[in-house]
Design a protein around this motif. Structure first.
Motif, PDB file in Angstrom:
ATOM      1  N   MET A  93       9.400  16.123  -9.044  1.00 22.25           N
ATOM      2  CA  MET A  93       8.813  15.884  -8.095  1.00 22.25           C
ATOM      3  C   MET A  93       9.318  16.818  -6.821  1.00 22.25           C
ATOM      4  N   ALA A  94       8.443  17.760  -6.341  1.00 18.60           N
ATOM      5  CA  ALA A  94       9.226  18.709  -5.067  1.00 18.60           C
ATOM      6  C   ALA A  94       9.729  17.560  -3.933  1.00 18.60           C
ATOM      7  N   GLY A  95      10.821  18.016  -3.232  1.00 18.79           N
ATOM      8  CA  GLY A  95      11.176  17.301  -2.270  1.00 18.79           C
ATOM      9  C   GLY A  95      11.895  15.831  -2.597  1.00 18.79           C
ATOM     10  N   SER A  96      12.213  15.661  -3.735  1.00 22.20           N
ATOM     11  CA  SER A  96      12.658  14.121  -4.031  1.00 22.20           C
ATOM     12  C   SER A  96      14.158  14.226  -4.545  1.00 22.20           C
ATOM     13  N   PHE A  97      15.006  13.335  -4.522  1.00 23.44           N
ATOM     14  CA  PHE A  97      16.069  13.224  -5.222  1.00 23.44           C
ATOM     15  C   PHE A  97      16.350  11.700  -5.277  1.00 23.44           C
ATOM     16  N   THR A  98      17.458  11.579  -6.225  1.00 28.16           N
ATOM     17  CA  THR A  98      17.730  10.214  -6.534  1.00 28.16           C
ATOM     18  C   THR A  98      19.368   9.664  -5.936  1.00 28.16           C
ATOM     19  N   ASP A  99      19.402   8.627  -5.503  1.00 23.58           N
ATOM     20  CA  ASP A  99      20.649   8.027  -4.846  1.00 23.58           C
ATOM     21  C   ASP A  99      20.720   6.451  -5.000  1.00 23.58           C
ATOM     22  N   GLU A 100      22.076   6.321  -4.915  1.00 22.16           N
ATOM     23  CA  GLU A 100      22.225   4.774  -5.000  1.00 22.16           C
ATOM     24  C   GLU A 100      21.903   4.247  -3.531  1.00 22.16           C
ATOM     25  N   GLY A 101      21.399   3.056  -3.445  1.00 21.19           N
ATOM     26  CA  GLY A 101      21.054   2.526  -1.868  1.00 21.19           C
ATOM     27  C   GLY A 101      21.143   1.242  -1.936  1.00 21.19           C
ATOM     28  N   ILE A 102      21.631   0.509  -0.882  1.00 24.16           N
ATOM     29  CA  ILE A 102      21.695  -0.818  -0.468  1.00 24.16           C
ATOM     30  C   ILE A 102      20.417  -0.955   0.693  1.00 24.16           C
ATOM     31  N   VAL A 103      19.733  -2.145   0.595  1.00 20.68           N
ATOM     32  CA  VAL A 103      18.881  -2.707   1.505  1.00 20.68           C
ATOM     33  C   VAL A 103      19.343  -3.374   2.565  1.00 20.68           C
ATOM     34  N   LEU A 104      19.324  -2.692   3.709  1.00 20.39           N
ATOM     35  CA  LEU A 104      19.833  -3.442   4.770  1.00 20.39           C
ATOM     36  C   LEU A 104      19.048  -4.214   5.842  1.00 20.39           C
ATOM     37  N   GLY A 163      15.382   5.824   6.412  1.00 18.42           N
ATOM     38  CA  GLY A 163      14.012   4.727   6.557  1.00 18.42           C
ATOM     39  C   GLY A 163      13.117   5.180   5.334  1.00 18.42           C
ATOM     40  N   VAL A 164      12.740   4.021   4.534  1.00 17.86           N
ATOM     41  CA  VAL A 164      11.896   4.370   3.506  1.00 17.86           C
ATOM     42  C   VAL A 164      10.645   3.440   3.487  1.00 17.86           C
ATOM     43  N   ILE A 165       9.478   3.953   2.930  1.00 19.01           N
ATOM     44  CA  ILE A 165       8.354   3.076   2.862  1.00 19.01           C
ATOM     45  C   ILE A 165       8.199   2.723   1.583  1.00 19.01           C
ATOM     46  N   VAL A 166       7.874   1.474   1.105  1.00 22.52           N
ATOM     47  CA  VAL A 166       7.541   1.001  -0.279  1.00 22.52           C
ATOM     48  C   VAL A 166       6.143   0.879  -0.299  1.00 22.52           C
ATOM     49  N   ARG A 167       5.226   1.617  -1.064  1.00 25.76           N
ATOM     50  CA  ARG A 167       3.820   1.348  -0.912  1.00 25.76           C
ATOM     51  C   ARG A 167       3.393  -0.079  -1.957  1.00 25.76           C
ATOM     52  N   GLY A 168       2.506  -0.753  -1.260  1.00 27.17           N
ATOM     53  CA  GLY A 168       2.047  -1.986  -2.192  1.00 27.17           C
ATOM     54  C   GLY A 168       3.214  -2.998  -2.708  1.00 27.17           C
ATOM     55  N   VAL A 169       4.245  -2.959  -2.117  1.00 24.28           N
ATOM     56  CA  VAL A 169       5.330  -3.790  -2.613  1.00 24.28           C
ATOM     57  C   VAL A 169       4.993  -5.317  -2.267  1.00 24.28           C
ATOM     58  N   ARG A 170       4.323  -5.471  -1.456  1.00 23.85           N
ATOM     59  CA  ARG A 170       4.048  -6.851  -1.182  1.00 23.85           C
ATOM     60  C   ARG A 170       2.820  -7.543  -1.988  1.00 23.85           C
ATOM     61  N   ARG A 171       2.122  -6.711  -2.870  1.00 24.14           N
ATOM     62  CA  ARG A 171       1.222  -7.284  -3.330  1.00 24.14           C
ATOM     63  C   ARG A 171       1.589  -7.876  -4.648  1.00 24.14           C
ATOM     64  N   ALA A 172       0.930  -8.851  -5.346  1.00 23.25           N
ATOM     65  CA  ALA A 172       1.314  -9.843  -6.475  1.00 23.25           C
ATOM     66  C   ALA A 172       1.652  -8.799  -7.889  1.00 23.25           C
ATOM     67  N   GLY A 177       8.105  12.208   2.810  1.00 25.26           N
ATOM     68  CA  GLY A 177       6.749  11.730   3.121  1.00 25.26           C
ATOM     69  C   GLY A 177       6.273  12.686   4.218  1.00 25.26           C
ATOM     70  N   ARG A 178       5.096  12.309   4.665  1.00 22.24           N
ATOM     71  CA  ARG A 178       4.402  13.183   5.819  1.00 22.24           C
ATOM     72  C   ARG A 178       5.278  12.964   7.396  1.00 22.24           C
ATOM     73  N   GLY A 179       6.057  12.006   7.390  1.00 21.47           N
ATOM     74  CA  GLY A 179       6.815  11.632   8.575  1.00 21.47           C
ATOM     75  C   GLY A 179       8.149  11.571   8.304  1.00 21.47           C
ATOM     76  N   GLU A 180       8.925  10.489   9.226  1.00 23.90           N
ATOM     77  CA  GLU A 180      10.512  10.679   9.043  1.00 23.90           C
ATOM     78  C   GLU A 180      10.662   9.642   7.830  1.00 23.90           C
ATOM     79  N   LEU A 181       9.911   8.762   7.465  1.00 29.44           N
ATOM     80  CA  LEU A 181      10.090   8.061   6.319  1.00 29.44           C
ATOM     81  C   LEU A 181      10.007   8.510   4.937  1.00 29.44           C
ATOM     82  N   LEU A 182      11.057   8.257   4.179  1.00 26.26           N
ATOM     83  CA  LEU A 182      11.055   8.551   2.742  1.00 26.26           C
ATOM     84  C   LEU A 182      10.133   7.764   2.102  1.00 26.26           C
ATOM     85  N   VAL A 183       9.507   8.116   0.946  1.00 28.51           N
ATOM     86  CA  VAL A 183       8.803   7.406  -0.207  1.00 28.51           C
ATOM     87  C   VAL A 183       9.375   6.869  -1.235  1.00 28.51           C
TER      88      VAL A 183
END
Length: 252
Positions: free
Chosen positions: A1-12, A35-44, A65-71
């Motif tokens: 995937m173009a413009g993507s990377f993998t890293d370890e992260g902690i949710v603050l 900043g990260v957006i998670v699509r559909g994460v609140r769906r059952a 993503g399109r803005g400042e947030l990563l996806v």
């Protein structure tokens, strides 16, 4: 995937967004705070709900993503949630203080592997049911304050600069450290410190993690050190951390 990377992260931090999404503040090991957006994460049945819980540490595939947030494209736990943390309100409140302080003082996209290791290690220690959670909180707070350049004066009086003898003293956040008996009246709100508390405070300020880990810390000493860290943060940040107010309410 173009413009993507993998890293370890902690949710603050996490905030609900739109109908089923969630926006996260994530501290990553190699890319700093993002900043990260998670699509559909609140769906059952969302397969990424557990991996994006507060204080969770995961390997994340992040895409621009399109803005400042990563996806968030994929996530896999780097470690399970700290044992004893989710079901313990006091430990969770201590973790929230660590997360809020980290979020408050770090700028975005400035990686600092040492801070990442400090946050990860402190959260792991909070999950140890055999240790008082204040140990991790005090150690973390002391290291972060020192990193901000506000290390206190602990060998000489912070006011008159005279060497301190081995005796009880008081700690003044506004004054920048310990005060001798003659200078104590200069800060009526200074925190009383026993000889034991002063010695332990010096170990923490020296950043000696090995010695800190071996120390036997009684509740009274931990309470003193916790009060000092809280007072210093309030003074240097010019406001109280909301999460610390929650912790105080739980301790009443």
């Amino acid at each position: 995937m173009a413009g993507s990377f993998t890293d370890e992260g902690i949710v603050l931090r996490r905030v609900n967004y739109a109908e089923a999404d969630r926006v996260l503040t994530v501290l990553t090991r190699e890319h700093g705070k993002v900043g990260v957006i998670v699509r559909g994460v609140r769906r059952a049945g969302s397969r990424m709900a557990a991996q994006t819980d507060l204080f969770e540490r995961s390997r994340m595939q992040l895409a621009e993503g399109r803005g400042e947030l990563l996806v968030l494209a994929q996530a896999q736990r780097a470690s399970g949630p700290p044992s004893g943390l989710a079901g313990d309100p006091r430990r969770s409140a201590c973790a929230a203080v660590i997360a809020e302080l980290t979020d408050r003082v770090l700028e975005g996209h400035h990686p600092d592997p040492d801070v990442y290791a400090l946050v990860a290690g402190s959260l792991d220690e909070l999950g140890d049911p055999g240790r008082d959670p204040r140990r991790a909180l005090v150690w973390f707070g002391r290291q972060m304050i020192d990193r901000l350049g506000y290390g206190p004066q602990l060998e000489r009086c912070a006011s008159c600069s005279r060497p301190l003898v081995e005796a009880a003293a008081v700690f003044s956040a506004a004054g920048g450290g310990l005060l001798c008996p003659d200078c104590r009246p200069g800060d009526p709100g200074a925190i009383a410190c026993s000889v034991r508390a002063i010695k332990v405070l010096r170990v923490a300020a020296a950043g000696d993690a090995a010695t800190w880990g071996r120390l036997r810390l009684d509740p009274e000493t931990l309470a003193t050190l916790e009060a000092i860290i809280e007072r210093e943060l309030e003074h240097h940040l010019d406001r109280r951390l909301r999460s610390w107010e929650v912790l105080r309410a739980l301790e009443r």
